[in-house]
Design a protein around this motif. Structure first.
Motif, PDB file in Angstrom:
ATOM      1  N   ASP A 144      32.803  16.923 -13.079  1.00 49.41           N
ATOM      2  CA  ASP A 144      32.775  18.528 -12.863  1.00 49.41           C
ATOM      3  C   ASP A 144      34.887  18.529 -11.875  1.00 49.41           C
ATOM      4  O   ASP A 144      35.015  19.564 -11.794  1.00 49.41           O
ATOM      5  N   VAL A 145      34.507  17.650 -11.394  1.00 50.55           N
ATOM      6  CA  VAL A 145      36.239  17.973  -9.843  1.00 50.55           C
ATOM      7  C   VAL A 145      36.939  17.692 -10.637  1.00 50.55           C
ATOM      8  O   VAL A 145      38.139  18.121 -10.228  1.00 50.55           O
ATOM      9  N   VAL A 146      37.709  16.919 -12.036  1.00 51.75           N
ATOM     10  CA  VAL A 146      38.742  17.280 -12.403  1.00 51.75           C
ATOM     11  C   VAL A 146      38.592  18.068 -13.402  1.00 51.75           C
ATOM     12  O   VAL A 146      38.920  18.114 -14.791  1.00 51.75           O
ATOM     13  N   GLY A 147      37.524  19.118 -13.850  1.00 53.21           N
ATOM     14  CA  GLY A 147      37.871  19.608 -14.835  1.00 53.21           C
ATOM     15  C   GLY A 147      38.821  20.644 -14.544  1.00 53.21           C
ATOM     16  O   GLY A 147      39.268  21.493 -16.556  1.00 53.21           O
ATOM     17  N   HIS A 148      39.584  20.937 -13.712  1.00 45.57           N
ATOM     18  CA  HIS A 148      40.820  21.873 -14.423  1.00 45.57           C
ATOM     19  C   HIS A 148      42.011  20.943 -14.760  1.00 45.57           C
ATOM     20  O   HIS A 148      42.933  21.323 -14.731  1.00 45.57           O
ATOM     21  N   LEU A 149      42.292  19.923 -14.714  1.00 45.57           N
ATOM     22  CA  LEU A 149      43.094  18.996 -15.137  1.00 45.57           C
ATOM     23  C   LEU A 149      42.792  18.657 -16.961  1.00 45.57           C
ATOM     24  O   LEU A 149      41.801  17.995 -17.126  1.00 45.57           O
ATOM     25  N   TRP A 157      48.078  20.942 -17.511  1.00 48.25           N
ATOM     26  CA  TRP A 157      48.689  20.381 -17.224  1.00 48.25           C
ATOM     27  C   TRP A 157      50.260  20.152 -17.805  1.00 48.25           C
ATOM     28  O   TRP A 157      50.574  20.246 -17.274  1.00 48.25           O
ATOM     29  N   GLU A 158      49.936  20.546 -19.204  1.00 48.55           N
ATOM     30  CA  GLU A 158      51.460  20.779 -19.768  1.00 48.55           C
ATOM     31  C   GLU A 158      52.244  21.933 -18.839  1.00 48.55           C
ATOM     32  O   GLU A 158      53.108  21.791 -18.481  1.00 48.55           O
ATOM     33  N   ARG A 159      51.751  22.847 -18.086  1.00 47.75           N
ATOM     34  CA  ARG A 159      51.765  24.383 -17.958  1.00 47.75           C
ATOM     35  C   ARG A 159      52.623  23.894 -16.382  1.00 47.75           C
ATOM     36  O   ARG A 159      53.616  24.170 -15.764  1.00 47.75           O
ATOM     37  N   ALA A 160      51.850  23.087 -16.054  1.00 50.58           N
ATOM     38  CA  ALA A 160      51.829  22.973 -14.334  1.00 50.58           C
ATOM     39  C   ALA A 160      53.572  21.518 -14.499  1.00 50.58           C
ATOM     40  O   ALA A 160      54.118  21.715 -13.507  1.00 50.58           O
ATOM     41  N   LEU A 209      46.483  27.117 -11.642  1.00 52.87           N
ATOM     42  CA  LEU A 209      46.446  27.767 -12.871  1.00 52.87           C
ATOM     43  C   LEU A 209      44.963  27.648 -13.822  1.00 52.87           C
ATOM     44  O   LEU A 209      45.012  28.762 -14.490  1.00 52.87           O
ATOM     45  N   ASP A 210      43.785  26.850 -13.326  1.00 56.68           N
ATOM     46  CA  ASP A 210      43.298  26.851 -13.969  1.00 56.68           C
ATOM     47  C   ASP A 210      42.098  27.815 -14.094  1.00 56.68           C
ATOM     48  O   ASP A 210      40.894  28.300 -14.641  1.00 56.68           O
ATOM     49  N   ARG A 211      42.497  28.576 -12.671  1.00 55.07           N
ATOM     50  CA  ARG A 211      41.335  29.920 -12.382  1.00 55.07           C
ATOM     51  C   ARG A 211      41.869  31.139 -12.385  1.00 55.07           C
ATOM     52  O   ARG A 211      42.876  31.508 -12.484  1.00 55.07           O
ATOM     53  N   PRO A 212      40.780  32.232 -12.412  1.00 54.20           N
ATOM     54  CA  PRO A 212      41.402  33.449 -11.819  1.00 54.20           C
ATOM     55  C   PRO A 212      41.826  33.740 -10.964  1.00 54.20           C
ATOM     56  O   PRO A 212      41.010  33.564  -9.648  1.00 54.20           O
ATOM     57  N   GLN A 213      42.700  34.627 -11.597  1.00 54.94           N
ATOM     58  CA  GLN A 213      44.386  34.771 -10.543  1.00 54.94           C
ATOM     59  C   GLN A 213      44.463  36.682 -10.554  1.00 54.94           C
ATOM     60  O   GLN A 213      44.342  37.144 -11.424  1.00 54.94           O
TER      61      GLN A 213
END
Length: 605
Positions: free
Chosen positions: A5-10, A15-18, A129-133
């Motif tokens: 879960d700690v790498v769920g944002h990867l 990653w392409e957008r980052a 990028l992975d979280r609501p902003q």
């Protein structure tokens, strides 16, 4: 937490957008610093296209861009493509650095660390990028800490600006400002033979700790010491970043703990939020209580983010001196400027490491802290706070917070800018021309006081480590002498040209233009008008205004990434910052066209 879960944002998409966004920034900033030279590659779709080639000529980047004042490259991130032998390649910021290694001057020692900083910066970007902003429109009316924890970019100039080497991914999620997780600080008792506490005039240690911790917590800490046969009166209390305790002090200072020179008292009662500077905490349990700035042995953007025990000793005196100077000056008063005083500091001296190192060593900066005033008690009804870094923030749709604030204010853009510049730029000009005093006034070091979207006044912070008096003759109290620096005459004004024009306004003007708020000419004319208005208010400083001409046709290009690329672990000697400058040619001054006695040609270079 589940290790998956700690790498769920990867994820591939984030990653392409980052990578796309960081490649855009790298191409833009490396071009600005003349490390690479984009070549014209034709026109199409109503835009100008450019190309940058790898050192060996086998890889080509193509992109659409617009060139603004100060050689600012506004690159469309979605236009960037990468090619080798006619084949399209994915964008990868690490690959970009490797392909440009010679152009960037990256040596064998610096390169792997820099690549790790790039990778960490990408990982942080993917998390954001992975979280609501919140949208920029929502942030325009949000509270102080919502704005603070919603920032996504970091320093606008540095490419590797969120390295934070030392944090694991679990620690990133616990302590990174953008994670927005409450933190409780750990408190240590340090025997007075090994530690020193200093405070502002009229403030003593007992009063500070009672106000910050409360009677119950102090009694609990005293009881912990009593169980060991120790007396609280023989100790100074030091707040510590949890990461620093678990990863450094409990191991690196193990002997001090074993001998009871240091005693861990446990967590304090209040919850804090990490600020953009990582090691500074805002008290969310009691917002009127002080910020706490802690030592943090994490490598980030050219420095190990420790705090020097030796430096802490003079911190309150430096802040008292500056506060008195500002309070007694009519021009400062007219702008509404205030500072957040660092009103108390404590530092621990590990004598064995001191015998083994020089004064710049990270081993001398592992255990210290300071207390900085909160801006919350100073707010009038209807006022709110926002970090000035937020003016450069764009949301997920590419809309800027600065534009949202202008819209929220209902003011014409020129009037909104006039108020902002009066609050921010005028104090910097007056500090320079009246006192030979320079701040480090980047977005994270300035808090704006807003009312209905309009800037009312500015609050400067991070004082003792980041101000400098550039005069050999200015009278300074002995305790303040540390902030004096011998700066060559011809680069003094770079404290405005570089730190303000190139490192902040260079980004703000194009953002406002892209959102249709105002064109480039309107922006830079507003800056020039602010400078002219200031000059009219201080006729007694006419000689200095002429000597250091803010309307000079050109000024030196001082390059920040070149500093980090040369040495990403000790970027600048804080005792002699001008000696490290990387100057590469010069830039046309965008306000030269608006000097009071000069015609007004086009602003762009």
């Amino acid at each position: 937490m589940n290790p998956r879960d700690v790498v769920g944002h990867l994820r591939p998409q984030t990653w392409e957008r980052a990578n796309r966004m960081l490649v855009r920034k790298a191409l833009a900033e490396f071009a600005h610093e003349r490390l690479v030279v984009p070549e014209p590659a034709g026109a199409g779709e109503g835009r100008l296209w450019y190309a940058v080639r790898s050192d060996d000529g086998t890889v080509e980047y193509r992109f659409a861009a617009r060139l603004y004042a100060l050689e600012h490259w506004q690159i469309d991130p979605d236009s960037i493509t990468r090619h080798r032998d006619g084949a399209d390649l994915p964008l990868d910021a690490v690959d970009l650095v490797l392909e440009l290694r010679a152009s960037l001057g990256l040596g064998d020692r610096v390169l792997p660390v820099y690549l790790e900083e790039i990778s960490s910066t990408l990982a942080g970007a993917a998390f954001k990028l992975d979280r609501p902003q919140p949208t920029s429109a929502q942030l325009a009316t949000a509270d102080f800490q919502t704005v603070e924890t919603s920032m996504t970019e970091g320093h606008p100039c540095f490419v590797a600006n969120n390295g934070r080497l030392g944090f694991g991914v679990d620690e990133y999620r616990a302590y990174a400002p953008e994670a927005g997780r409450p933190v409780r600080l750990i408190w240590l008792a340090a025997h007075r033979d090994h530690a020193a506490f200093t405070s502002s005039a009229g403030l003593d240690e007992d009063a500070l700790l009672r106000a910050e911790l409360g009677e119950r917590t102090l009694a609990g800490f005293a009881a912990v010491l009593a169980e060991l046969g120790l007396d609280l009166a023989d100790h100074h209390l030091i707040p510590v970043h949890p990461w620093q305790w678990w990863n450094k002090l409990s191991v690196t200072f193990a002997g001090e703990v074993a001998r009871r020179h240091l005693v861990c008292l446990g967590e304090g009662p209040d919850e804090y939020l990490a600020q953009q500077s990582i090691r500074t905490f805002f008290n969310t349990s009691h917002p009127e209580r002080d910020y706490v700035k802690t030592a943090l042995s994490v490598l980030n953007m050219g420095f190990m983010r420790g705090l020097s025990a030796a430096y802490m000793a003079a911190t309150p005196a430096i802040n008292d001196w500056l506060a008195a100077l500002i309070d007694g000056d009519e021009v400062f008063a007219g702008t509404g400027l205030t500072i957040l005083r660092e009103r108390a500091a404590v530092g621990y001296r590990h004598r064995q490491y001191e015998r083994a190192t020089d004064r710049y060593s990270p081993y001398r900066k592992m255990l210290a802290a300071l207390w900085r005033e909160s801006p919350v008690p100073r707010l009038a009804p209807g006022e709110r706070l926002a970090t000035m870094a937020s003016l450069l923030h764009t949301d997920g749709e590419g809309r800027s917070l600065a534009a949202a604030l202008v819209a929220d204010s209902g003011l014409p853009a020129a009037e909104w800018l006039r108020r902002y510049l009066h609050a921010y730029l005028t104090p910097l000009l007056h500090a320079f021309y009246a006192y030979d005093l320079a701040f480090m006034p980047h977005g994270e070091n300035v808090i704006l006081v807003l009312r209905d979207g309009a800037v009312q006044r500015a609050i400067f912070k991070d004082i003792a480590e980041e101000i400098v008096v550039m005069s050999a003759d200015a009278p300074l109290p002995a305790a303040v002498e540390r902030i004096r620096a011998d700066v060559p005459e011809d680069i003094k004004l770079l404290s405005i040209f570089t730190d303000v024009f190139d490192c902040f306004f260079r980004f703000l003007g194009p953002l406002l233009a892209a959102d249709g708020v105002c064109d480039e000419e309107t922006f830079w004319r507003a800056v020039a008008d602010c400078a002219t208005d200031y000059a009219d208010r201080v006729p007694h400083l006419a000689d200095r205004l002429a000597r250091y001409d803010l309307f000079a046709p050109r000024f030196a290009l001082s390059c920040l990434n070149r500093l980090q690329l040369r040495d990403n672990q000790q970027m600048v000697d804080l005792a002699d910052p001008s000696a490290a400058l990387q100057l590469v040619g010069d830039l046309p001054n965008p306000i030269a066209a608006y000097a009071p006695d000069r015609p007004s040609p086009a602003v762009r270079a």
